[in-house]
Write a protein that holds these residues in place. Structure first.
Motif, PDB file in Angstrom:
ATOM      1  N   LEU A  75      36.431  27.066  41.986  1.00 35.04           N
ATOM      2  CA  LEU A  75      37.741  26.368  41.622  1.00 35.04           C
ATOM      3  C   LEU A  75      38.534  26.702  42.921  1.00 35.04           C
ATOM      4  N   ARG A  76      38.700  27.921  43.028  1.00 30.24           N
ATOM      5  CA  ARG A  76      39.763  28.411  43.970  1.00 30.24           C
ATOM      6  C   ARG A  76      39.670  29.835  44.388  1.00 30.24           C
ATOM      7  N   LEU A  77      39.953  30.352  45.665  1.00 28.89           N
ATOM      8  CA  LEU A  77      39.735  31.449  46.152  1.00 28.89           C
ATOM      9  C   LEU A  77      41.397  32.063  45.988  1.00 28.89           C
ATOM     10  N   ILE A  78      41.335  33.169  45.379  1.00 31.64           N
ATOM     11  CA  ILE A  78      42.720  33.739  45.083  1.00 31.64           C
ATOM     12  C   ILE A  78      43.172  34.743  46.046  1.00 31.64           C
ATOM     13  N   ASP A  79      42.272  35.316  46.777  1.00 38.47           N
ATOM     14  CA  ASP A  79      42.476  36.276  47.873  1.00 38.47           C
ATOM     15  C   ASP A  79      41.946  35.927  49.034  1.00 38.47           C
ATOM     16  N   GLU A  80      42.692  35.670  50.351  1.00 39.18           N
ATOM     17  CA  GLU A  80      42.310  35.430  51.637  1.00 39.18           C
ATOM     18  C   GLU A  80      41.683  36.870  52.039  1.00 39.18           C
ATOM     19  N   GLN A  81      41.978  37.844  51.852  1.00 42.20           N
ATOM     20  CA  GLN A  81      41.622  38.985  52.253  1.00 42.20           C
ATOM     21  C   GLN A  81      40.895  39.752  51.091  1.00 42.20           C
ATOM     22  N   PRO A  82      39.708  40.508  51.027  1.00 47.32           N
ATOM     23  CA  PRO A  82      39.121  41.094  49.988  1.00 47.32           C
ATOM     24  C   PRO A  82      39.884  42.166  49.402  1.00 47.32           C
ATOM     25  N   VAL A  83      40.068  42.140  48.097  1.00 45.89           N
ATOM     26  CA  VAL A  83      40.656  43.275  47.273  1.00 45.89           C
ATOM     27  C   VAL A  83      39.884  44.366  47.135  1.00 45.89           C
ATOM     28  N   LEU A  84      38.631  44.362  47.179  1.00 48.51           N
ATOM     29  CA  LEU A  84      37.573  45.441  47.123  1.00 48.51           C
ATOM     30  C   LEU A  84      36.789  45.434  48.559  1.00 48.51           C
ATOM     31  N   ASN A  85      37.094  46.606  49.264  1.00 51.11           N
ATOM     32  CA  ASN A  85      36.211  46.569  50.519  1.00 51.11           C
ATOM     33  C   ASN A  85      34.669  47.081  49.996  1.00 51.11           C
ATOM     34  N   ALA A  86      33.933  47.302  51.082  1.00 55.24           N
ATOM     35  CA  ALA A  86      32.526  47.398  50.931  1.00 55.24           C
ATOM     36  C   ALA A  86      32.315  48.866  50.261  1.00 55.24           C
ATOM     37  N   GLU A  87      33.162  49.712  50.424  1.00 60.61           N
ATOM     38  CA  GLU A  87      32.925  51.230  49.929  1.00 60.61           C
ATOM     39  C   GLU A  87      33.186  51.235  48.380  1.00 60.61           C
ATOM     40  N   LEU A  88      34.367  50.289  48.171  1.00 62.21           N
ATOM     41  CA  LEU A  88      34.716  50.292  46.727  1.00 62.21           C
ATOM     42  C   LEU A  88      33.751  49.298  45.728  1.00 62.21           C
ATOM     43  N   LEU A  89      33.147  48.435  46.584  1.00 62.92           N
ATOM     44  CA  LEU A  89      32.179  47.520  45.750  1.00 62.92           C
ATOM     45  C   LEU A  89      30.832  48.510  45.569  1.00 62.92           C
ATOM     46  N   ALA A  90      30.453  49.192  46.465  1.00 64.43           N
ATOM     47  CA  ALA A  90      29.434  50.190  46.498  1.00 64.43           C
ATOM     48  C   ALA A  90      29.731  51.255  45.267  1.00 64.43           C
ATOM     49  N   LEU A  91      30.891  51.743  45.257  1.00 64.81           N
ATOM     50  CA  LEU A  91      31.352  52.639  44.151  1.00 64.81           C
ATOM     51  C   LEU A  91      31.263  51.830  42.819  1.00 64.81           C
ATOM     52  N   GLY A  92      31.596  50.642  42.419  1.00 56.58           N
ATOM     53  CA  GLY A  92      31.556  49.927  41.301  1.00 56.58           C
ATOM     54  C   GLY A  92      30.121  49.784  41.022  1.00 56.58           C
ATOM     55  N   ARG A  93      29.035  49.500  41.875  1.00 63.48           N
ATOM     56  CA  ARG A  93      27.733  49.361  41.634  1.00 63.48           C
ATOM     57  C   ARG A  93      27.286  50.995  40.968  1.00 63.48           C
ATOM     58  N   TRP A  94      27.535  51.901  41.761  1.00 61.58           N
ATOM     59  CA  TRP A  94      27.130  53.101  41.009  1.00 61.58           C
ATOM     60  C   TRP A  94      27.614  53.287  39.756  1.00 61.58           C
ATOM     61  N   ALA A  96      28.278  51.271  37.460  1.00 62.77           N
ATOM     62  CA  ALA A  96      27.740  50.330  36.657  1.00 62.77           C
ATOM     63  C   ALA A  96      26.364  50.821  36.143  1.00 62.77           C
ATOM     64  N   ASN A  97      25.752  51.342  37.148  1.00 62.03           N
ATOM     65  CA  ASN A  97      24.260  51.819  37.018  1.00 62.03           C
ATOM     66  C   ASN A  97      24.194  53.024  36.111  1.00 62.03           C
ATOM     67  N   TYR A  98      25.100  53.983  36.780  1.00 70.49           N
ATOM     68  CA  TYR A  98      25.010  55.301  36.061  1.00 70.49           C
ATOM     69  C   TYR A  98      25.551  55.403  34.798  1.00 70.49           C
ATOM     70  N   TYR A  99      26.656  54.611  34.362  1.00 71.23           N
ATOM     71  CA  TYR A  99      27.300  54.725  33.056  1.00 71.23           C
ATOM     72  C   TYR A  99      26.830  53.453  32.088  1.00 71.23           C
ATOM     73  N   CYS A 100      25.600  52.562  32.744  1.00 74.88           N
ATOM     74  CA  CYS A 100      25.069  51.473  32.186  1.00 74.88           C
ATOM     75  C   CYS A 100      26.196  50.604  31.492  1.00 74.88           C
ATOM     76  N   ALA A 101      26.919  50.076  32.469  1.00 71.23           N
ATOM     77  CA  ALA A 101      27.793  49.185  32.000  1.00 71.23           C
ATOM     78  C   ALA A 101      27.986  47.989  32.831  1.00 71.23           C
ATOM     79  N   PRO A 102      28.054  46.919  32.214  1.00 72.58           N
ATOM     80  CA  PRO A 102      28.220  45.637  33.315  1.00 72.58           C
ATOM     81  C   PRO A 102      29.010  45.760  34.305  1.00 72.58           C
ATOM     82  N   LEU A 103      28.511  45.104  35.581  1.00 68.24           N
ATOM     83  CA  LEU A 103      29.542  45.309  36.866  1.00 68.24           C
ATOM     84  C   LEU A 103      30.751  44.576  36.851  1.00 68.24           C
ATOM     85  N   GLY A 104      30.679  43.450  36.053  1.00 68.43           N
ATOM     86  CA  GLY A 104      31.929  42.724  36.119  1.00 68.43           C
ATOM     87  C   GLY A 104      33.039  43.369  35.363  1.00 68.43           C
TER      88      GLY A 104
END
Length: 818
Positions: A75-94, A96-104
């Motif tokens: 529907l709509r893009l809220i941020d023109e510039q990413p609020v999470l850079n590649a490093e923070l996205l990778a940290l979020g994935r870690w 989610a995997n380590y603590y067995c939690a949904p990534l969202g």
């Protein structure tokens, strides 16, 4: 990930994969409208439809791979510039995997930007609702609430807030009409207007080019008066202050801002004043520790230091100097503190050293305040961040140093999903970004100290207090012997009463600790022994005398104190146990002239109250401060020369393998509040278990002896740090359902895979909590990989058997087993 899959700036893509804050742990693919195909980027927030709702998610990647089923359109893009850079996205994935939690859910927890999105419901009529509305026009009276709602919605869809204001009984009527199929709700999310902040949080001024703006657009009377006032009184003004000078100033200011005639910006965040220590020359141990940290920062080398310094040894000065090195190299630094209570005290030192380069992130601030600080950090305006657990996700640029103060503290572990540990996430983030980590504590956790032996951490020691001040002398008072000699069940021993009296005469201050809230632990019937329990949890209710009510400290349920026993109707109810409220009352009885304050969750509802009590105590407005563990950590009040501990062994009986460690840490930390000025400190510890090694070694300031004793116990029973551990909890509001699910899971886990030990299923120590029955499995593993594989199997099992979204709880590296 390639630039193609990430969605680089300027590239055009047809689809995006979005992570949403829902229990389903999978990305959802959406098509991008033409206006977003070249703007959408990984790490930006996007508004998408999800069932009947509209949700804000994070774009994981942009691509041109057509999905197997028709994709709904974003529907709509809220941020023109990413609020999470590649490093923070990778940290979020870690995480989610380590603590067995949904990534969202993980990604949502990483962003303190909830204040920028306004959520709500919009109600509209179904076809059946339109038919009913036409019929009611003929049959129902104009005052009929259902008819009123249907008539309003017949004109256009309306949001729930408008309906609630228009009709007194709207909520109840809407629920009834929805059940009958006459109404349908759409969940909506819109960006919040930044000018909607409270007036006292906004400052107003004329733009620098205001003189040249001619001719002016047509203005109403309030707008003309406000602009005239600003021309006569140049500079920045708090909008709240102007409301008494100019009629409708708040409305006029927002209108003028939208016309570009004035500038309205948020008030800079105000921190409580805290005493600022003068810079001092570091002593040899401090200097030696600092030199090792500086070398690692300058070499841009990932290294973990465990800074073990006794209370009052000057760890903060080492932190400040290390951060100075990182800042001088053009890098950023993060300081994590364990509780909101510590942030103002620590922040004062950092503001004095680094000025407006400091940003504060913690949960006691409003959503708007947190969002403002987060954006300052992301823009690069702030390069030194002081925060609590979630501060580990601060979007700093070029990270050079992370300091985790009081690294042993349990508040670094999040108790709700995602159940991450802030200290461990800090280490993972620093490793990915080539930064240095300093873990500081007077009582390091066994896991951190054992990592020194394994060669993972470098140990730095500060064995003495600064300025050669002595550690406080600690005396154990056996309350069993006290009872035999006095024949009275007293709250305070004779030694403690005498010592407090001496401090009052000398105009010195005293801290009294009892780590339990309330007045009495529970209420029981003398006739039948029945205890009054929470209706939602399998725990007794605590009596709070000030409000004269019984309260559950787990779910918040409260009730009046009954006049008779519910079981046998006896009037003979009595109050047992002891809490901080009772200690305060007893002190008033014994020391009538003393000025006494209490600091616990019952007297403090926000950070400002907390700061006010501490400031008043520091300035000498109180003689005695009573409280729970909130008073035990981090406070540097030179006039405190006596600390009294009531019931030092209160936590030793908990069904938790960390009970002794927590008791040792609490006693050591609170003892460290005494004698931080020129007068040596004294600590009196009341206990019925003076021979327990945790109590005895805390009194002797002997961390090494406690570490060796506790480590032997953990090794014998294969508890961390000698195993990886997880607590798997199955819960349901129906006991039969909880039993059935735990039995099904037991069949999956039997026999236990190699390198794993599984205990359970068994009732959790608190068998019912917040109306849910709970059964748990404790899993010990020789390898983290084997543990993670088992836990992922458990998650898949729950998903395949269509368990409810909250039925399964997985807590990796649990700090509490309750």
């Amino acid at each position: 990930m390639s630039q193609q899959s990430e969605g680089g700036q300027g590239e055009t893509h047809l689809y995006c994969d979005v992570s949403l804050p829902v229990p389903l742990d999978q990305p959802f693919t959406y098509s991008l409208p033409e206006t977003l195909q070249h703007r959408a980027r990984a790490g930006s927030r996007v508004l998408v439809p999800f069932g009947p709702r509209k949700l804000t998610g994070i774009i994981l990647r942009c691509h041109d791979e057509q999905p197997s089923m028709t994709a709904r359109q974003a529907l709509r893009l809220i941020d023109e510039q990413p609020v999470l850079n590649a490093e923070l996205l990778a940290l979020g994935r870690w995480i989610a995997n380590y603590y067995c939690a949904p990534l969202g859910e993980v990604l949502r927890g990483m962003l303190p930007l909830a204040a920028e999105i306004r959520r709500g419901k919009v109600w509209s009529l179904t076809d059946a609702g339109r038919d009913a509305a036409r019929q009611l026009v003929l049959d129902a009276s104009p005052e009929d609430p259902a008819a009123q709602v249907l008539r309003l919605l017949e004109k256009r869809p309306l949001n729930a807030t408008y309906l609630a204001k228009a009709l007194p009984l709207a909520d109840k009527v809407i629920r009834t009409l929805e059940r009958r199929g006459f109404l349908v709700a759409e969940q909506v999310q819109t960006e919040r207007d930044p000018l909607r902040a409270p007036s006292d949080r906004l400052r107003l001024e004329l733009p620098a080019t205001s003189e040249s703006q001619n001719p002016l657009p047509k203005l109403n009377k309030s707008e003309r008066e406000l602009r005239a006032f600003l021309e006569l009184h140049p500079g920045s003004h708090n909008l709240k202050d102007l409301e008494g000078t100019v009629k409708n100033a708040s409305i006029a200011a927002r209108s003028l801002t939208r016309k570009g005639l004035v500038i309205l910006r948020q008030e800079p965040l105000a921190m409580a004043e805290a005493p600022v220590r003068a810079r001092h020359t570091m002593n040899p141990p401090q200097q030696a520790a600092f030199e090792q940290i500086r070398a690692a920062i300058e070499q841009k080398q990932f290294q973990i230091f465990l800074l073990h310094g006794v209370t009052g040894s000057g760890k903060t000065e080492v932190y400040l100097n290390a951060i100075q090195v990182a800042v001088e190299q053009g890098r950023s630094a993060l300081l994590l503190v364990p509780e909101i209570a510590l942030t103002p005290a620590v922040a004062g030192q950092f503001f004095s050293r680094f000025g407006d380069r400091v940003a504060i992130l913690h949960s006691a601030f409003t959503d708007v305040e947190r969002s403002g600080q987060w954006r300052r950090i992301r823009s690069g305006a702030a390069s030194v961040v002081v925060g609590t657990r979630s501060g580990v996700f601060a979007p700093v640029h070029n990270l050079g140093l992370i300091v985790v103060d009081e690294e042993h503290d349990g508040s670094y572990k999040q108790e709700e999903a995602p159940r991450y540990h802030g200290r461990d996430v800090a280490v993972v983030r620093a490793q990915a970004e080539g930064a240095c980590v300093v873990l500081g504590s007077a009582t390091p956790s066994l896991e951190s100290r054992y990592n020194v032996e394994r060669g993972k951490y470098t140990l730095l020691e500060l064995p003495g207090r600064i300025e050669q001040r002595p550690l406080p002398s600690v005396r154990l008072i056996d309350m069993r012997q006290e009872f035999l000699e006095t024949r009275k069940q007293a709250v305070f021993s004779r030694q403690l009463v005498e010592a407090v009296g001496e401090r009052l005469q000398n105009r010195e201050q005293t801290i009294i600790l009892l780590n339990r809230r309330g007045f009495a632990s529970f209420v029981a019937c003398r006739a039948c022994g029945e205890r009054i329990q929470c209706v939602n949890c399998s725990v007794t209710l605590t009596f709070h005398k000030r409000d004269y009510r019984l309260l559950c400290h787990y779910c918040g349920y409260a009730q009046k104190v009954p006049g008779v026993c519910a079981k046998c109707s006896s009037e003979h109810l009595y109050f047992l146990g002891l809490g901080s409220e009772r200690v305060e009352e007893e002190l008033h009885h014994v020391f009538g002239a003393a000025r006494i304050a209490r600091l616990d969750r019952d007297t403090v509802s926000g950070k400002r109250q907390y700061e006010q009590i501490l400031r008043d105590f520091r300035e000498g407005s109180y003689d005695i401060l009573v409280g729970t563990q909130m008073i035990a950590k981090g406070h540097d009040i030179p006039n405190v020369t006596l600390v009294g501990v009531i019931s030092a062994d209160i936590g030793l009986g908990m069904p938790d393998f960390r009970a002794a460690e927590r008791t040792f840490q609490l006693l050591t930390q609170v003892a460290g509040r005494a004698g931080r000025g020129s007068v040596p400190g004294v600590v009196l510890v009341q206990t019925v278990n003076p021979d327990h090694y945790a109590v005895r070694m805390a009194a002797a300031h002997d961390y090494q002896a406690f570490y060796e004793k506790e480590l032997a116990f953990r090794r014998a029973l294969h508890y961390p740090p000698f195993s990886a551990m997880a607590n798997v909890l199955v819960r349901s509001e129906q006991k039969e359902a909880a039993l059935r699910m735990s039995s099904e899971l037991a069949l999956l886990l039997t026999p236990a895979p190699e390198k794993l030990r599984i205990l359970g299923p068994a009732e959790a120590p608190v068998a019912r909590l917040k109306s849910e029955y709970r059964y748990q499995f404790l899993v010990k593993a020789a390898s983290r990989k084997a543990l993670n594989e088992l836990l992922q199997r458990v998650r898949c099992f729950a998903l395949d058997h269509k368990w409810g979204a909250t039925a399964l709880v997985i807590d990796v590296d649990p700090l509490s087993l309750l």
